[in-house]
Enzyme design. Structure first.
Site, mmCIF file in Angstrom:
data_model
loop_
_atom_site.group_PDB
_atom_site.id
_atom_site.type_symbol
_atom_site.label_atom_id
_atom_site.label_comp_id
_atom_site.label_asym_id
_atom_site.label_seq_id
_atom_site.Cartn_x
_atom_site.Cartn_y
_atom_site.Cartn_z
ATOM 1 N NE ARG A 1 22.044 46.960 23.672
ATOM 2 C CZ ARG A 1 21.341 45.970 23.354
ATOM 3 N NH1 ARG A 1 22.046 45.164 24.461
ATOM 4 N NH2 ARG A 1 20.386 45.525 23.167
ATOM 5 C CE LYS B 1 44.326 43.372 42.256
ATOM 6 N NZ LYS B 1 44.104 43.004 43.107
ATOM 7 C CE LYS C 1 50.055 44.374 46.727
ATOM 8 N NZ LYS C 1 48.731 43.505 47.891
ATOM 9 C CD GLU D 1 49.441 40.956 50.330
ATOM 10 O OE1 GLU D 1 48.639 41.568 50.101
ATOM 11 O OE2 GLU D 1 50.686 41.881 50.096
ATOM 12 C CG ASP E 1 48.367 38.013 49.977
ATOM 13 O OD1 ASP E 1 47.105 37.549 49.446
ATOM 14 O OD2 ASP E 1 49.070 37.787 49.240
#
Length: 168
Positions: free
Chosen positions: A3, A38, A70, A105, A126
């Site tokens: 499974r 992610k 970022k 970014e 972004d």
């Protein structure tokens, strides 16, 4: 065990299939579909492999593969003074090894020139609109790789790819 193995195969097959849908929608453009950073804890290697099986590419494997500054980093670095941006990025870049990829970014068009002046490798636009993406690509004019992020889904990816970005 059967499974668990079946669930893993189903998950990886779904990731490869969904990636391929994005790749097909971007076909005929110069845009390359990449995965997000992610991933599911413990499944990173498998999920990233599934993206490649679907025709996509991997963005970066870990924090050691490239430096990504970022938008929140830029805000802290500059203290709200955009005139400081180029100098701060140049100082940061001087600390990197000669093979380290540097991506920054931005969330506003007026940040593009100061970031480009620092000689970054990739500029990430972004949450830009399609018109802003087209303007950003024109402004960059081949001086860096252009990546689009934010609000990317099966309904938006073809339009984003058509703007001339290099990476989605």
């Amino acid at each position: 065990a059967e499974r668990v193995a079946l669930n893993l195969v189903q998950r990886m097959s779904a990731i490869a299939t969904k990636t391929n849908e994005f790749v097909r929608l971007a076909a005929g453009t110069s845009a390359r579909i990449t995965d997000t950073r992610k991933t599911t804890p413990g499944l990173r290697i498998l999920e990233r492999f599934a993206v490649r099986c679907g025709g996509g590419a991997n963005h970066r494997y870990s924090l050691s593969d490239a430096v990504l500054a970022k938008d929140n980093h830029l805000a802290v670095m500059t203290g709200g003074d955009p005139a400081r941006l180029t100098g701060l990025l140049l100082a940061a870049k001087a600390q990197l090894g000669h093979t380290t990829h540097f991506e920054v970014e931005v969330d506003r068009t007026d940040q593009i020139e100061p970031v480009l002046a620092a000689g970054v490798d990739t500029i990430m636009l972004d949450n830009f609109t399609l018109d802003e993406l087209r303007a950003g690509v024109a402004l960059v004019a081949g001086r860096a790789r252009v990546e689009a992020s934010g609000n990317v889904n099966l309904g938006t990816v073809a339009g984003i790819a058509a703007t001339g970005v290099d990476v989605i």
